[in-house]
Scaffold this active site. Structure first.
Site, PDB file in Angstrom:
ATOM      1  N   ARG A 162      27.375 -41.696  49.682  1.00 50.47           N
ATOM      2  CA  ARG A 162      26.369 -42.514  50.347  1.00 50.47           C
ATOM      3  C   ARG A 162      26.800 -42.728  51.797  1.00 50.47           C
ATOM      4  O   ARG A 162      27.997 -42.813  52.097  1.00 50.47           O
ATOM      5  CB  ARG A 162      26.215 -43.863  49.641  1.00 50.47           C
ATOM      6  CG  ARG A 162      25.888 -43.771  48.178  1.00 50.47           C
ATOM      7  CD  ARG A 162      24.546 -43.157  47.916  1.00 50.47           C
ATOM      8  NE  ARG A 162      23.448 -44.094  48.116  1.00 50.47           N
ATOM      9  CZ  ARG A 162      22.181 -43.806  47.844  1.00 50.47           C
ATOM     10  NH1 ARG A 162      21.862 -42.608  47.386  1.00 50.47           N
ATOM     11  NH2 ARG A 162      21.242 -44.710  48.033  1.00 50.47           N
ATOM     12  N   GLU A 219      18.490 -42.524  57.382  1.00 54.34           N
ATOM     13  CA  GLU A 219      17.846 -41.224  57.180  1.00 54.34           C
ATOM     14  C   GLU A 219      16.380 -41.404  56.729  1.00 54.34           C
ATOM     15  O   GLU A 219      16.063 -42.399  56.077  1.00 54.34           O
ATOM     16  CB  GLU A 219      18.624 -40.390  56.159  1.00 54.34           C
ATOM     17  CG  GLU A 219      18.727 -41.034  54.791  1.00 54.34           C
ATOM     18  CD  GLU A 219      19.608 -40.255  53.808  1.00 54.34           C
ATOM     19  OE1 GLU A 219      19.174 -40.122  52.657  1.00 54.34           O
ATOM     20  OE2 GLU A 219      20.704 -39.800  54.187  1.00 54.34           O
ATOM     21  N   HIS A 240      20.132 -34.546  52.870  1.00 56.83           N
ATOM     22  CA  HIS A 240      20.281 -35.309  51.629  1.00 56.83           C
ATOM     23  C   HIS A 240      19.654 -34.557  50.446  1.00 56.83           C
ATOM     24  O   HIS A 240      18.770 -35.048  49.759  1.00 56.83           O
ATOM     25  CB  HIS A 240      19.645 -36.701  51.759  1.00 56.83           C
ATOM     26  CG  HIS A 240      20.141 -37.675  50.725  1.00 56.83           C
ATOM     27  ND1 HIS A 240      20.087 -39.034  50.882  1.00 56.83           N
ATOM     28  CD2 HIS A 240      20.707 -37.478  49.488  1.00 56.83           C
ATOM     29  CE1 HIS A 240      20.580 -39.643  49.811  1.00 56.83           C
ATOM     30  NE2 HIS A 240      20.962 -38.699  48.962  1.00 56.83           N
TER      31      HIS A 240
END
Length: 315
Positions: free
Chosen positions: A234, A263, A281
């Site tokens: 994370r 993000e 991601h």
């Protein structure tokens, strides 16, 4: 019998949308222009929330659903869910561990290889004619036989370690304590000391208040101007300001990142750097894993409303 009302926080692939809509009365929060009015209208009828790891469920969202019973997270990370608010009201929380573990580990190792061998730049070297015009691509650094550190030897960290053994790497790890399954790996309790002895540092920790910015200036500078930081956990586990400064000044050699604060609107300083590999991601982004994640989200919701035990409970 009326289908349970579900508040869907973000979109899912079509193969998940269709069965979710068939099984539940789904309210698509992410499509609402006036979200407050939307919640005022549908909130009282919501018994479950279907969300994604990075979207979570805030206290305000939870409180807008007075009859909420369960929050089912599409993803392994649940730090964006206000667990304290859920606990106060006895709301169950689930996530989707295990089904994404191997794909995340695969991408982490791939990022290490791509960045260390300069593969993105090397392809450009071929495509833009530099190979023909300038000759051989600049030399990069090997991976095999070097030193890897893993910060957090949970499911994903362990799978990363298994893959790194295939490259004959010297592997060490940090965690809350030594792990009985860490055969052939050195335990180093202090993250700074782990970084100091590593050429590659993988961050595979779960996110929590305790791990926030655990990779800060001391860890980053200990990894050093020849080291590489790889984050498949994370964004909150890393102090991005310190990371950016170290990459810009050469105090850290390079980084390979799949997650970012804020993000998808990442800090524009990242875009100016040639020593960082940026990924959107998508560590769990395979068809197989995303289908399994969606199924597990629905299975947890179904189990709850059927009175059966939850498959992967967090709370």
């Amino acid at each position: 019998m009326a289908r349970p009302g579900i508040l869907q926080i973000g979109p899912y692939p079509q193969w998940d949308e269709e069965p979710l809509n068939a099984a539940f009365d789904v309210h698509r929060y992410f499509e609402a222009e006036d979200k407050q009015t939307f919640l005022e209208n549908v909130g009282p009828g919501v018994r479950g929330i279907a969300t994604r790891g990075e979207l979570g469920a805030s206290r305000a969202l939870i409180e807008a659903c007075p009859n909420l019973e369960i929050i089912s997270v599409y993803g392994v990370g649940f730090d964006a869910v206000d667990l304290a608010a859920a606990r106060e009201r006895g709301i169950r929380v689930t996530n989707t561990p295990d089904v994404l573990t191997n794909d995340v580990a695969d991408l982490g190792v791939a990022m290490m290889l791509v960045q260390s061998r300069g593969m993105i730049g090397a392809e450009t070297w071929v495509r833009d004619g530099s190979w023909a015009a300038k000759g051989l691509y600049p030399l990069k650094r090997r991976v095999w036989g070097r030193r890897a550190g893993i910060l957090g030897l949970g499911r994903i960290g362990f799978e990363v370690a298994k893959r790194l053994k295939g490259f004959d790497m010297q592997i060490a790890y940090s965690d809350v304590g030594p792990k009985s399954y860490a055969e052939g790996m050195e335990f180093i309790a202090d993250p700074v000391s782990l970084a100091q002895r590593s050429d590659f540092l993988f961050v595979t920790l779960a996110a929590s208040a305790e791990t926030r910015h655990i990779v800060g200036q001391n860890v980053i500078e200990a990894l050093g101007p020849e080291g590489m930081l790889i984050n498949i956990s994370r964004a909150s586990n890393i102090d991005e300001e310190e990371l950016l400064t170290a990459l810009e000044t050469g105090k850290l050699g390079s980084a390979a990142l799949d997650v970012f604060e804020g993000e998808p609107k990442l800090n524009p300083r990242f875009l100016k750097l040639g020593n960082v590999l940026l990924q959107p991601h998508h560590a769990s982004g395979t068809v197989e894993t995303r289908k399994a994640m969606g199924q597990l989200v629905r299975d947890n919701l179904t189990a709850h409303f059927s009175g059966d035990p939850l498959l992967t409970p967090v709370l």
